[in-house]
Design a protein around this motif. Structure first.
Motif, mmCIF file in Angstrom:
data_model
loop_
_atom_site.group_PDB
_atom_site.id
_atom_site.type_symbol
_atom_site.label_atom_id
_atom_site.label_comp_id
_atom_site.label_asym_id
_atom_site.label_seq_id
_atom_site.Cartn_x
_atom_site.Cartn_y
_atom_site.Cartn_z
ATOM 1 N N THR A 15 42.052 42.123 -36.264
ATOM 2 C CA THR A 15 41.327 41.050 -35.711
ATOM 3 C C THR A 15 42.605 40.372 -34.405
ATOM 4 O O THR A 15 41.972 40.707 -32.951
ATOM 5 C CB THR A 15 41.124 39.952 -36.583
ATOM 6 O OG1 THR A 15 40.332 40.533 -37.754
ATOM 7 C CG2 THR A 15 40.057 39.203 -35.894
ATOM 8 N N ASP A 57 48.611 53.680 -51.540
ATOM 9 C CA ASP A 57 49.893 53.954 -50.904
ATOM 10 C C ASP A 57 50.343 54.215 -49.707
ATOM 11 O O ASP A 57 49.270 54.880 -48.558
ATOM 12 C CB ASP A 57 50.295 55.081 -52.049
ATOM 13 C CG ASP A 57 50.435 54.462 -53.422
ATOM 14 O OD1 ASP A 57 50.256 53.276 -53.687
ATOM 15 O OD2 ASP A 57 49.867 55.672 -54.893
ATOM 16 N N ARG A 166 47.030 47.951 -52.625
ATOM 17 C CA ARG A 166 47.868 47.043 -51.303
ATOM 18 C C ARG A 166 48.895 46.292 -51.535
ATOM 19 O O ARG A 166 49.932 46.455 -51.215
ATOM 20 C CB ARG A 166 46.635 47.395 -50.554
ATOM 21 C CG ARG A 166 46.124 48.596 -50.669
ATOM 22 C CD ARG A 166 44.471 48.929 -49.698
ATOM 23 N NE ARG A 166 44.174 48.372 -48.603
ATOM 24 C CZ ARG A 166 43.321 47.598 -47.813
ATOM 25 N NH1 ARG A 166 42.251 47.360 -48.388
ATOM 26 N NH2 ARG A 166 43.683 47.244 -46.422
HETATM 27 P P1 AP5 Z 1 41.422 42.442 -40.229
HETATM 28 O O1 AP5 Z 1 41.804 41.915 -39.217
HETATM 29 O O2 AP5 Z 1 41.175 43.856 -40.858
HETATM 30 O O3 AP5 Z 1 42.446 42.055 -41.714
HETATM 31 P P2 AP5 Z 1 43.840 43.350 -41.319
HETATM 32 O O4 AP5 Z 1 45.541 42.635 -41.278
HETATM 33 O O5 AP5 Z 1 44.336 44.024 -40.501
HETATM 34 O O6 AP5 Z 1 43.859 44.318 -42.832
HETATM 35 P P3 AP5 Z 1 44.175 46.233 -42.897
HETATM 36 O O7 AP5 Z 1 43.651 45.948 -44.116
HETATM 37 O O8 AP5 Z 1 43.277 46.646 -41.538
HETATM 38 O O9 AP5 Z 1 45.545 46.145 -44.352
HETATM 39 P P4 AP5 Z 1 45.908 46.896 -44.060
HETATM 40 O O10 AP5 Z 1 47.778 46.223 -43.348
HETATM 41 O O11 AP5 Z 1 46.559 46.879 -45.366
HETATM 42 O O12 AP5 Z 1 46.339 48.593 -43.072
HETATM 43 P P5 AP5 Z 1 46.305 49.185 -42.099
HETATM 44 O O13 AP5 Z 1 44.596 49.398 -41.783
HETATM 45 O O14 AP5 Z 1 47.408 49.159 -41.344
HETATM 46 O O15 AP5 Z 1 40.800 41.457 -41.191
HETATM 47 C C1 AP5 Z 1 40.199 41.829 -42.723
HETATM 48 C C2 AP5 Z 1 39.265 40.850 -43.012
HETATM 49 O O16 AP5 Z 1 39.078 39.480 -42.411
HETATM 50 C C3 AP5 Z 1 37.926 41.462 -41.053
HETATM 51 O O17 AP5 Z 1 36.342 41.271 -41.547
HETATM 52 C C4 AP5 Z 1 37.597 40.302 -40.518
HETATM 53 O O18 AP5 Z 1 36.928 39.660 -39.997
HETATM 54 C C5 AP5 Z 1 38.194 39.317 -41.711
HETATM 55 N N1 AP5 Z 1 39.274 37.950 -40.501
HETATM 56 C C6 AP5 Z 1 39.879 38.568 -39.993
HETATM 57 N N2 AP5 Z 1 40.878 37.236 -39.081
HETATM 58 C C7 AP5 Z 1 39.734 36.351 -40.339
HETATM 59 C C8 AP5 Z 1 39.883 34.644 -40.190
HETATM 60 N N3 AP5 Z 1 40.637 34.079 -39.874
HETATM 61 N N4 AP5 Z 1 39.272 34.165 -41.171
HETATM 62 C C9 AP5 Z 1 38.385 34.712 -41.897
HETATM 63 N N5 AP5 Z 1 38.250 36.366 -42.031
HETATM 64 C C10 AP5 Z 1 39.204 36.674 -40.982
HETATM 65 O O19 AP5 Z 1 46.327 50.986 -43.103
HETATM 66 C C11 AP5 Z 1 45.054 51.247 -44.221
HETATM 67 C C12 AP5 Z 1 46.196 52.206 -44.793
HETATM 68 O O20 AP5 Z 1 47.146 53.549 -43.920
HETATM 69 C C13 AP5 Z 1 47.868 52.333 -45.993
HETATM 70 O O21 AP5 Z 1 47.441 51.125 -47.221
HETATM 71 C C14 AP5 Z 1 48.801 53.374 -45.634
HETATM 72 O O22 AP5 Z 1 48.158 53.926 -46.605
HETATM 73 C C15 AP5 Z 1 48.646 53.546 -44.530
HETATM 74 N N6 AP5 Z 1 49.123 53.215 -43.561
HETATM 75 C C16 AP5 Z 1 48.911 52.457 -41.955
HETATM 76 N N7 AP5 Z 1 50.195 52.258 -41.796
HETATM 77 C C17 AP5 Z 1 51.768 52.995 -41.947
HETATM 78 C C18 AP5 Z 1 52.558 52.875 -42.369
HETATM 79 N N8 AP5 Z 1 53.216 52.144 -41.187
HETATM 80 N N9 AP5 Z 1 52.985 53.751 -43.625
HETATM 81 C C19 AP5 Z 1 52.323 54.300 -43.812
HETATM 82 N N10 AP5 Z 1 50.968 54.360 -44.169
HETATM 83 C C20 AP5 Z 1 50.591 53.178 -43.593
#
Ligand code: AP5
Length: 212
Positions: A15, A57, A166
């Motif tokens: 976000t 993971d 996670r």
């Molecule tokens: P959002 O903004 O979607 O949160 P986020 O921190 O981006 O959450 P993610 O679940 O996308 O993070 P993540 O790090 O687990 O996943 P990623 O995609 O990187 O907000 C969440 C919710 O809250 C939304 O509904 C939003 O509307 C709401 N919200 C936001 N701000 C708010 C506020 N201020 N107040 C209230 N509500 C709010 O990774 C996914 C997977 O990909 C990993 O598990 C892994 O398998 C793989 N992966 C990705 N990157 C790597 C890497 N570098 N190395 C290895 N594997 C990786």
């Protein structure tokens, strides 16, 4: 400006990355989004990444680092970037530093978004994504126009058991990079609890203060 966003799942990295990258005029590079696009597109990379993502993971470093190196070599990243979800362990942080060093560049700042586990669970369990636009909603905090629409889906890794894993992976593997950046004088921590606008204001103030 070359920035990374660090924080637990659901901290609001995606976000804030969208808004902050727009304000700074740099591309937002989200490894999670790139992996999900590959999963949807049925590519070899997507097939490889899917089983790790569904379990909560980390995708293996050699796959992730190569993907990021290719993305950072693109022309639009030459003037700066905002990385969301990378690095995610110390090895990736070291690789990123070496990648930038080889180009005569360095990271400016690591911005850590802090929220507690209860808030993470609340945010992730209420998250819904639009299939047609990719827009991310929250059933309570940012409700979609029609919560029952077929256009909305819940991410496969937003199930309670996967969220638990996670959070464990974050604590064990990702949290150490906070110390890595603190030791190098690159870490700024902001409270990510509160409305989206308030968090953006904190993030932008921290970035502006660092740039002075
Ligand atoms: P959002 O903004 O979607 O949160 P986020 O921190 O981006 O959450 P993610 O679940 O996308 O993070 P993540 O790090 O687990 O996943 P990623 O995609 O990187 O907000 C969440 C919710 O809250 C939304 O509904 C939003 O509307 C709401 N919200 C936001 N701000 C708010 C506020 N201020 N107040 C209230 N509500 C709010 O990774 C996914 C997977 O990909 C990993 O598990 C892994 O398998 C793989 N992966 C990705 N990157 C790597 C890497 N570098 N190395 C290895 N594997 C990786």
């Amino acid at each position: 400006m070359r920035l990374v966003l660090v924080g637990p799942p659901g901290a609001g990295k995606g976000t804030q990355a969208e808004i902050v990258a727009g304000e700074l005029g740099v591309p937002k590079i989200s490894t999670g989004d790139i992996f999900r696009a590959n999963v949807s597109g049925g590519t070899q990379l997507g097939l490889e990444a899917k089983r790790y993502m569904d379990a909560g993971d980390l995708v293996p470093d050699e796959v992730t680092n190569k993907m990021v190196a290719e993305r950072l070599a693109a022309e639009d990243a030459a003037g700066g970037f905002l990385l969301d979800g990378y690095p995610r362990n110390t090895e990736q942080a070291e690789v990123l530093d070496r990648m930038l060093e080889a180009q005569g560049r360095a990271l400016d700042l690591a911005l850590e978004l802090t929220v507690d586990d209860d808030e993470v669970v609340r945010r992730l369990s209420g998250r819904r994504v639009s299939k047609s636009t990719g827009k991310v909603y929250h059933l309570e905090f940012d409700p979609p126009p029609d919560p029952d629409s077929d256009d909305l889906y819940q991410r496969s890794d937003d199930q309670p058991e996967t969220i638990k894993n996670r959070l464990k992976v974050y604590a064990e593997q990702t949290a150490p990079i906070v110390g890595y950046y603190a030791e190098r004088g690159k870490l700024v921590r902001i409270d990510a609890v509160g409305g989206v606008d308030a968090v953006t204001e904190r993030a932008m103030s921290a970035i502006r203060a660092d740039a002075e």
